[in-house]
Design an enzyme around this catalytic site. Sequence first.
Site, PDB file in Angstrom:
ATOM      1  CE  LYS A  59      -4.285  -1.685   2.139  1.00  0.00           C
ATOM      2  NZ  LYS A  59      -3.976  -3.101   2.289  1.00  0.00           N
ATOM      3  CD  GLU A  99      -5.128   4.939   4.360  1.00  0.00           C
ATOM      4  OE1 GLU A  99      -4.633   4.587   3.288  1.00  0.00           O
ATOM      5  OE2 GLU A  99      -6.323   4.773   4.671  1.00  0.00           O
ATOM      6  CG  HIS A 157     -12.286  -2.256   8.388  1.00  0.00           C
ATOM      7  ND1 HIS A 157     -12.623  -0.932   8.255  1.00  0.00           N
ATOM      8  CD2 HIS A 157     -11.790  -2.391   9.652  1.00  0.00           C
ATOM      9  CE1 HIS A 157     -12.333  -0.282   9.380  1.00  0.00           C
ATOM     10  NE2 HIS A 157     -11.840  -1.145  10.232  1.00  0.00           N
ATOM     11  NE  ARG A 184      -7.786  -9.894  -4.810  1.00  0.00           N
ATOM     12  CZ  ARG A 184      -8.917  -9.417  -4.317  1.00  0.00           C
ATOM     13  NH1 ARG A 184     -10.045  -9.542  -5.009  1.00  0.00           N
ATOM     14  NH2 ARG A 184      -8.959  -8.799  -3.157  1.00  0.00           N
TER      15      ARG A 184
END
Length: 621
Positions: A116, A200, A235, A297
């Site tokens: 990430k 974040e 999540h 994907r």
Amino acid sequence: MMESLLIANRGEIARRIIRTAKAVRIRTIACYSEADAGLPFVAEADEAVAIGPAAARESYLSQERILTAARKTDASAIHPGYGFLSENAEFAEAVENAGLIWVGAPPAAIRAMGLKDAAKQLMQAAGVPVTPGYMGEDQSEERLAGEAEAMGYPVLIKAVAGGGGKGMRRVDQPKDFAELLASCRREAASSFGDDRVLIERYIANPRHIEVQVFADRFGNCVHLFERDCSLQRRHQKVIEEAPAPGLDTVTRRVICEAAVRAAKAVDYVGAGTIEFIADASEGLRPDRFWFMEMNTRLQVEHPVTEAITDEDLVLWQLKVAAGEPLPKRQDDIVMNGWAFEARLYAENPASGYLPSTGRLDHLRLPEHVRVDSGVQEGNEITAFYDPMIAKIIAHGSNRKDALSKLAKACETIEVWPVKSNAGLLARVAADADFRAAKVDTGFLDRHGETLISTEPGDATIDKAATTLALKGGNDPWSALAGLRISGPSDSRTRVRVGDHLYWGNVRPDFDANAVKVDETIVLFDAGNAWPIGLPVASEVEAHQGAGDGAIRSPMPGLVISVDVAEGDHVARGDRLLTVEAMKMEHTLRAPFDGIVGNLPISAGARVLENQLVANIMKGEE
């Protein structure tokens, strides 16, 4: 097109790939673990080969075993599905080095987007907006906590190599940071073999918007519009829809063009999804969305895109992997209507969405909508893999039409004795706020009390009374697999629904759907499954809970940590131990101030659902 295709995956995605491959006359090869030998995908493939024990690391995550299966069956291509090895660059390279066709993203693109922090830096260089946060090399607890403090709480801790909602924790205050960081790191190491994290800024009113992209080897790259995946628990996505409600034409163009730029920045090939987080506090706007990650994907929710574009994305994957150009140019891709996908999980929403395992003794899935399922009645839901039972996909001419179809479909679901979220799905689809598109990623947290059913309503109790009144002294249940009835007259009767006794009315106007499964009469009502019966003499209702100090495991799993010892003094809310199942952690805490009494387990032990793992005694002050 390739001649034969080995599917390095399982369950519903394996069946989905088999369906398309057979339609274009590609020989299909399933590989399966010992736990999956009886699943439908194994029988539906043209050929099937066993690849090892139930544990994923010894079967579906074993590159050597899968490549051996490919050689053994003379496969010419491998499709990884999603999850497992689908985003493993080393595996993609090994497939290509073996002379096989890899039906997936190029290894270099997987690497570029796999971490990430690196992916965000790459996106910034490509002019794609990214979420503010810390992505540095210093992984010390002190540095991470300092960055969180500077950013301002709440913050998100996210695994650098994460995905699928795993390795992610929201932290609301500094005192919880260390504990949640440690938990996030453990889960990240278990799921991805990498415990590095990033921090974040937490978006207050977040919408999860993602864009389906596709690229070929000739430089062509297109989008197939967006999906809204904001309805989540832990999540992880629960209901997805396409297109995103409230997204105007200008914002759609901006976000879709950003997604195409992101794909081109890594010379992408194949199917991919660019995921954005949007601040919806003032509606969806072109300057209020940020790149989160790219999934290199096919996605679980790809059917909603197929529904609104009338395209087969698996077929597109096979064509691109075979060296063909994209089937359509951007201007030829049109959007038609609206679509929803609801994920039917084997889990108990009333217990924090903990997974449920066991044999599906009774399973009825909806008709008149698309259903992608990896199991059928009689199959086992194990603790080794994702607990999804099926995906329910409804398409309509507009959002209201599609959502009504989804609600009706979810109401007809029947699952027993494994617990499921079918009732929750039905209630969400009928919820006034959801129907008005007033949704963000915190929707289920805010609406949980009204959407999660823990007690039967009056109508359910009356249906139980009506059902049992007709049973009388005879036993029609032994001769019938299912019975749909209407009550003969009004009267009150005492009935058991679930674990408790209620007074119910026998109602001639009620239609009750009850089935006898083994020796249990089960009432199916709006997606919920209630065991029902008449009370017996001297019956005392069962009361469950931790009021007596007995701490029981809410799910089968592995004890990964024990944080107390016998004789320790604990305060209400103190962590006692942590159980892991399906790579998700659940922390058990003290129900009140007391002393740890019996502690019959240790770290590394496997426990069953409802197994006693600790006992807390109320101590003397």
